[in-house]
Each structure stands twice: as C-alpha cells, then as structure tokens.
Design a protein around this motif. Structure first.
Motif, mmCIF file in Angstrom:
data_model
loop_
_atom_site.group_PDB
_atom_site.id
_atom_site.type_symbol
_atom_site.label_atom_id
_atom_site.label_comp_id
_atom_site.label_asym_id
_atom_site.label_seq_id
_atom_site.Cartn_x
_atom_site.Cartn_y
_atom_site.Cartn_z
ATOM 1 N N THR A 38 30.480 2.843 2.405
ATOM 2 C CA THR A 38 29.907 1.527 2.163
ATOM 3 C C THR A 38 31.053 0.538 2.076
ATOM 4 N N PHE A 39 31.174 -0.324 3.067
ATOM 5 C CA PHE A 39 32.293 -1.250 3.101
ATOM 6 C C PHE A 39 32.045 -2.415 2.153
ATOM 7 N N ILE A 51 26.060 12.329 0.757
ATOM 8 C CA ILE A 51 24.607 12.182 0.738
ATOM 9 C C ILE A 51 23.907 13.517 1.018
ATOM 10 N N THR A 52 24.639 14.622 0.935
ATOM 11 C CA THR A 52 24.022 15.949 0.999
ATOM 12 C C THR A 52 23.988 16.607 -0.381
ATOM 13 N N SER A 53 24.312 15.846 -1.433
ATOM 14 C CA SER A 53 24.425 16.459 -2.761
ATOM 15 C C SER A 53 23.100 17.008 -3.264
ATOM 16 N N ARG A 54 21.945 16.455 -2.814
ATOM 17 C CA ARG A 54 20.644 16.966 -3.238
ATOM 18 C C ARG A 54 20.076 17.974 -2.245
ATOM 19 N N ALA A 55 20.814 18.247 -1.168
ATOM 20 C CA ALA A 55 20.362 19.212 -0.161
ATOM 21 C C ALA A 55 21.585 19.978 0.332
ATOM 22 N N THR A 56 22.221 20.684 -0.596
ATOM 23 C CA THR A 56 23.515 21.302 -0.291
ATOM 24 C C THR A 56 23.420 22.423 0.735
ATOM 25 N N THR A 89 16.546 10.871 7.406
ATOM 26 C CA THR A 89 15.914 9.563 7.309
ATOM 27 C C THR A 89 16.563 8.829 6.139
ATOM 28 N N TYR A 90 17.310 7.772 6.458
ATOM 29 C CA TYR A 90 18.153 7.112 5.461
ATOM 30 C C TYR A 90 17.714 5.650 5.337
ATOM 31 N N ILE A 91 17.097 5.306 4.196
ATOM 32 C CA ILE A 91 16.659 3.931 3.937
ATOM 33 C C ILE A 91 17.177 3.559 2.548
ATOM 34 N N PRO A 92 18.425 3.121 2.435
ATOM 35 C CA PRO A 92 19.013 2.891 1.108
ATOM 36 C C PRO A 92 18.298 1.813 0.315
ATOM 37 N N GLN A 93 17.664 0.838 1.009
ATOM 38 C CA GLN A 93 16.962 -0.223 0.279
ATOM 39 C C GLN A 93 15.818 0.347 -0.562
ATOM 40 N N LEU A 94 15.224 1.462 -0.118
ATOM 41 C CA LEU A 94 14.137 2.109 -0.860
ATOM 42 C C LEU A 94 14.612 3.379 -1.565
ATOM 43 N N GLU A 95 15.916 3.596 -1.585
ATOM 44 C CA GLU A 95 16.527 4.781 -2.190
ATOM 45 C C GLU A 95 15.978 6.066 -1.575
ATOM 46 N N ILE A 96 15.780 6.047 -0.264
ATOM 47 C CA ILE A 96 15.272 7.217 0.454
ATOM 48 C C ILE A 96 16.410 7.894 1.198
ATOM 49 N N ILE A 97 16.671 9.137 0.852
ATOM 50 C CA ILE A 97 17.579 10.010 1.601
ATOM 51 C C ILE A 97 16.806 11.299 1.823
ATOM 52 N N ALA A 98 16.177 11.434 2.989
ATOM 53 C CA ALA A 98 15.258 12.545 3.245
ATOM 54 C C ALA A 98 15.783 13.403 4.392
ATOM 55 N N TRP A 99 16.027 14.677 4.115
ATOM 56 C CA TRP A 99 16.524 15.620 5.118
ATOM 57 C C TRP A 99 15.371 16.464 5.651
#
Length: 361
Positions: A38-39, A51-56, A89-99
């Motif tokens: 994140t710049f 961003i793999t910490s919840r899906a190791t 599926t990465y939508i940071p505005q909705l806090e979605i990190i879905a593998w």
C-alpha cells in the motif's frame, strides 16, 4: 533515476506483480504467500501486508504466476504448482479478502501425456486437468480469463492429448439474465441445438472420457465418449439446447468454529451443529453435511427445490430464498459445514448461518 526499496519481503523470480488502484499485489519468494504493498505518502512510505494470513494453506502448492481480471469484479488469479488455479477476490473498501480454489474437470497422467509438461512442474499424476499458462483478454463487457489446459485423453493414435485452450467465464450473465437452459457449468464443453449434432465428432477432444450432459437445463445421464468423438448411446432428445463436457464438484466448506461462550475465541472446545440457514440465489437441489476428517457421501442430506409440479425431464426449480438445513448428526465436532453441488448446475450461496452449542470442557 533512483530505485527505492519499498519492502524487505522478496518477490518470486519470474512472476510479475498486479496493480490494484495505487496498490500492488505480488507473490512472495517461495510462492506460498501473497503480499500487498500500500503506497503511502513520502513520510510513511510503503507498507507490505501478508493477505494469506487467514488462508495459510491455500498456496501450499506454491503459486507460479499471477494475472488479474478487473471487469466486472477485481479478481487475481494464481497458477499453482499442481496445475490448479486459485482466485483472490480483493475488495479492501469492504474488508473482503476471499480465496477460492479451482480444479478443472478431467485428469492428468504425466507418463501418458503427449510431450509431457513443458513448464517442468507437472511431473506427478493428478486427478484433475492441469493449467500450464494463463492470460487476460478483455471483451466488450468483461475481462476473460484464458487458460492453457492439458488433460490426459486416450486418443486413437496412442499418443494421448494435445493442449487445449479454454476460457473461464465469469458468471455475471447467470446472476442477471441467463436462463437455466443456457447455463454451462461444465469444463471443455460443446453446445448443440439438436441431438444429431452429437452424432458427429463434436466431442473428439474428450474421447475415452465420461461427460456430463444438460438438455434445456435438465440433467441427463453421464456418458462415455467413443473413440470417434460421439456419445456411446446416441441422444434422442428433442430439447433445443444441449451441452456436454467434463463435470466437476462445486463445494463450500466452512472453517472450524473458533468462537466459544461469551463470544471469546476458543480452540479445542468441540461444537455440535444443530442446523444451518443458507440464503440462496437461483440454486436448484444441493446436498449438505457436517464436515469431519472421516466425511463420506453417506453423511450427506439433500435440500430439494423441485415440486410435484415439475415434470420429469424438465429443468429444475431455481430457489431464491432462505433454506433451513438440518444435517445428519455427527455429535461434537470442530463445527465445519459442507454444501456441495455435483450436478452441472449452479450453486449460489449469498449467506450461511449456523446454530451450534459448545462443549466448554
């Protein structure tokens, strides 16, 4: 110019990064993690997060390549070392990190495949087709994911399969306008407008394999494709839209429940799942169960959407409602729940809620 280091976590050699707004996603060194940079402003500099910490376990087979599709939704696609593809599926505005992981229909036997695998990764047999390369091709309404697929198919010359180019369709039309008769939830499929179209060599690229068949959205019996690319038992259906191809299983398995009494996070305390509620969108019959490490098909119960008004041989009723799912009891478990679809039909789960009790001993 000056090259400024933005982080200390190395990227994988030979794999590009993908951009998301002003951020960048990249595969970390070993291929088992994905990081996002994140710049920020000049004072804070860039920050790198795993961003793999919840899906190791999702990248256990090591990612080899990443590309992205932006329209209609931003999804990063990772080609894995075992030939599967993994989506993010990465939508940071909705806090979605879905593998989500995808295995293509078919199988792969290294010793019986024409030319082997030029990438050098696929040297062991797989019970799914393998992906050798990927790219994104924009169309007028969406970005399409195109994949170079290899399946082991016993063709007549004994040399077995060539490589097959396929596209992974984003089911945006299905969520809005597409009818069940036009659905194509089958890999490497062929469409026809009459049963006689399958009497030629239309399925030659799948000879020797068993294919699933849909007719106007109704599920037909699976059939073996003969050496000349025809079905072993010719269809006599008068239905207007026929689809045949490699079937696969759509499956959702929840993570173990870690919530104990009072909302505290607890591991090791066993749970008994009494029931679940699934909010569906345009979904026909499907099966569900409590998932354990000894799970088998005998544990499955079925949610039926057909009614007595549905005639045999017609497309199934599509449910868009909330269903109560009462599983066959498995006693106290880790509280994982499974929903699956084995027919070549959709499975759209918008929400899932579980009713459970915990053993706090």
């Amino acid at each position: 110019f000056t090259i400024k280091r933005e982080g200390t976590q190395p990227a994988q050699t030979g794999a590009n990064a993908v951009a998301y707004d002003s951020n960048a996603l990249y595969i970390q060194g070993t291929g088992k993690k994905v990081r996002v940079i994140t710049f920020g402003d000049s004072a804070t500099g860039a920050k790198s997060a795993d961003i793999t910490s919840r899906a190791t376990d999702i990248l256990a087979q090591s990612a080899k390549q990443v590309i992205e599709t932006d329209i209609p939704n931003f999804v990063s696609w990772f080609r894995m070392g075992d030939g599967t593809i993994v989506g993010l599926t990465y939508i940071p505005q909705l806090e979605i990190i879905a593998w989500h992981t995808h295995e293509l229909g078919g199988d792969y036997t290294y010793s019986e495949t024409r030319e082997g695998d030029p990438t050098g990764h696929m040297t062991t047999d797989k019970d799914h087709a393998v992906v050798l390369d990927m790219c994104t091709i924009p169309s007028s309404s969406r970005d399409q994911l195109w994949v170079l697929v290899r399946r082991t198919i016993p063709v007549a010359d004994g040399a077995n399969t060539e490589r097959i180019v396929e596209t992974v369709e984003v089911m945006e039309d299905w969520m809005s306008t597409e009818s069940i008769s036009d659905s194509k939830y089958i890999d490497s499929h062929v469409t026809a407008t009459s049963a006689t179209d399958f009497s030629s060599s239309a399925l030659a690229h799948l000879q020797g394999d068993t294919v699933d068949i849909l007719g106007d959205g109704s599920v037909f019996d699976s059939q073996l494709v003969a050496s000349d690319g025809t079905l072993t038992t010719p269809l006599t259906s008068s239905q207007g839209t026929l689809v045949a191809g490699m079937g696969y299983t759509s499956r959702l398995i929840t993570l173990p429940i870690a919530q104990g009494p009072g909302g505290t996070i607890r591991i090791g305390n066993m749970k008994r799942v009494h029931r679940g509620w699934a909010k569906l969108f345009r979904t026909p019959n499907f099966k569900y169960a409590i998932y354990t490490n000894t799970f088998s098909d005998s544990d499955l119960a079925e949610s039926v959407t057909r009614t007595i008004a549905d005639l045999y041989g017609t497309a199934p009723t599509m449910a868009s409602d909330t269903r109560e799912l009462i599983p066959l009891s498995q006693g106290f478990t880790d509280g994982q729940f499974l929903i699956q679809q084995t027919d070549p039909l959709p499975l759209n789960i918008l929400a899932l809620e579980l009713d459970y009790e915990t053993n706090d001993n």
